[in-house]
Enzyme design. Sequence first.
Site, PDB file in Angstrom:
ATOM      1  N   SER A  78      55.656 -23.205   2.162  1.00 45.22           N
ATOM      2  CA  SER A  78      55.945 -24.468   1.488  1.00 45.22           C
ATOM      3  C   SER A  78      55.140 -24.572   0.196  1.00 45.22           C
ATOM      4  O   SER A  78      55.325 -23.768  -0.713  1.00 45.22           O
ATOM      5  CB  SER A  78      55.679 -25.639   2.443  1.00 45.22           C
ATOM      6  OG  SER A  78      56.209 -26.843   1.942  1.00 45.22           O
ATOM      7  N   HIS A 129      61.119 -26.565   9.225  1.00 38.13           N
ATOM      8  CA  HIS A 129      60.039 -26.319   8.270  1.00 38.13           C
ATOM      9  C   HIS A 129      58.703 -26.032   8.959  1.00 38.13           C
ATOM     10  O   HIS A 129      57.688 -25.874   8.283  1.00 38.13           O
ATOM     11  CB  HIS A 129      59.894 -27.555   7.369  1.00 38.13           C
ATOM     12  CG  HIS A 129      59.145 -27.321   6.087  1.00 38.13           C
ATOM     13  ND1 HIS A 129      59.651 -26.572   5.049  1.00 38.13           N
ATOM     14  CD2 HIS A 129      57.917 -27.760   5.659  1.00 38.13           C
ATOM     15  CE1 HIS A 129      58.795 -26.551   4.046  1.00 38.13           C
ATOM     16  NE2 HIS A 129      57.725 -27.265   4.391  1.00 38.13           N
ATOM     17  N   ASP A 144      65.929 -26.770   7.852  1.00 34.92           N
ATOM     18  CA  ASP A 144      64.743 -27.334   7.216  1.00 34.92           C
ATOM     19  C   ASP A 144      65.096 -28.679   6.582  1.00 34.92           C
ATOM     20  O   ASP A 144      65.982 -28.770   5.735  1.00 34.92           O
ATOM     21  CB  ASP A 144      64.246 -26.351   6.147  1.00 34.92           C
ATOM     22  CG  ASP A 144      62.870 -26.703   5.603  1.00 34.92           C
ATOM     23  OD1 ASP A 144      62.602 -27.893   5.364  1.00 34.92           O
ATOM     24  OD2 ASP A 144      62.086 -25.771   5.391  1.00 34.92           O
TER      25      ASP A 144
END
Length: 294
Positions: free
Chosen positions: A161, A272, A239
């Site tokens: 991320s 995620h 995600d």
Amino acid sequence: MKKVESHKLHGGDLQVWQHTSATTHTEMKFAIYLPPKAIAHEAAKTTETTVQKCAVLYWLSGLTCTEQNFIQKSGFAEYASRHNVIVVAPDTSPRGIDISGNDVPDDSAYDLGQGAGFYVNATQAPWATHFQMYDYIVDELPNLIEQHFPASDQRSIFGHSMGGHGALIIALRNPQRYASVSAFSPIVAPSQVPWGQKAFSAYLGDDQSTWANYDSLAWMKQSAHSKKLPLLIDQGSGDEFLAEQLKPELFAQAAKDANYPMTLRMHDGYDHSYYFISSFIADHFAHHAAALQA
């Protein structure tokens, strides 16, 4: 430096250290995993036996994380031990009190301030004094690791991320320092998405021409890429941040246009979280081990 944790793990040692950073002017923490070969190197010092130092794989974590998230949740150590690679996972920002006894700046939101350093060198008040995470990751931390641990100067880098953003931009800007790069669910175009726009405005100011220095999409489009690193991105189709914050298709197209070899793998239904990371972490270690051993 001060060791604050030590645990036996998959034949190696997992440690957490704290040190005073000349870059951030704060105490910083990092986790380091020493695989069996690194431990053998240290033992050999007392027997005058020659054991080669280990390559280092740097992990950069995402928003709200510390040095703990990756080492507790990813299941990395089995593969670090198998490939005999040192793994270093630093904190994501300066925190707490600085070396002068003053509070490190923070923000009440999760996506700015402590835990959200974005791996840039901040130029704006009140962040500029401490939030120099780009220099910390590129220069100070590797120098410290190679001075104090059985680490060679062979390095690769990966992240998740915000940390995926960090890994990509650091590798693209410094290809001579790394053998390979990979990312899980990276923020590939921070100048075009809310997370990046908020952080860049605060840390770098309103002049968006300065943002390109820390935007991997812009760097991919504009750079000559004299050295092209093996590059892997894994992204889950489930995600929750995919459409608004991540946009991996933009980076894949830019890499294609630049004739930069990369692999983008979309995984059906994955989100995620570290459940996703732990599902494919073995592939990332294999990716980096192949490059480091080449």
